[in-house]
Design a protein around this motif. Sequence first.
Motif: not given
Length: 145
Positions: A20-32, A34-41, A59-66
Motif C-alpha cells: 500500500t505504501m508503494i501504491e501511494k507513492y506511485k500515485e503521488l508520482i503519476t499524479s504530478g 511523473g513516470i515510475v520506470h522500475r519498482s522493486e521489493d 527494502y524497496l527501490m524505485m526508479n522514477v522520472e518526476c
Amino acid sequence: MRHYEVTLIVHPDQSSQVTTMIEKYKELITSGGGIVHRSEDWGRKHLAYPINKIYKAHYLMMNVECDQETLDKLNYNFRFNDAVIRNLIISKSEAITSPSIMLEGNDKDKDEAKVKPKTETKVEAKADTEVKDDKKSEASDEVKE
C-alpha cells in the motif's frame, strides 16, 4: 523532468503494509506528471548496523522520472512516515528499467534454496541408513554374546 533512484528502508513491523505504501507513492508520482520506470521489493534483509535497536528491515527501490515539486512532496512524505527508517534519493542521468543486482541476487538465492534441500535429503538418508546399519550390527553383537 529528471530521473531519480529512490531507496527506502521500512520498519520490519510494517512489512505487511509495504504494497500500500508503494501504491501511494506511485500515485503521488503519476499524479504530478511523473513516470515510475522500475519498482522493486527486495524483501527483509539484515541491516549493516542496528538502527534504533532494529536489526532487520524491508527494502524497496524505485526508479522514477518526476519534477522537483513532486520529489519534494515525496521526500516530505518519507520524513513524516514513521514506518520509513531511512530513505535515499539519487539523481540519475537516464531511466533505468533493467532489474537491479539485488533483485537478481534474490532470484539466484531462491533457485539455490530449491536445489539445496534435495541434496541435503540424500545426505540425511545416507546417514539414517548408516545409523540403522550400526544398530543392527550392535544388536547382532549382543545376540552373539
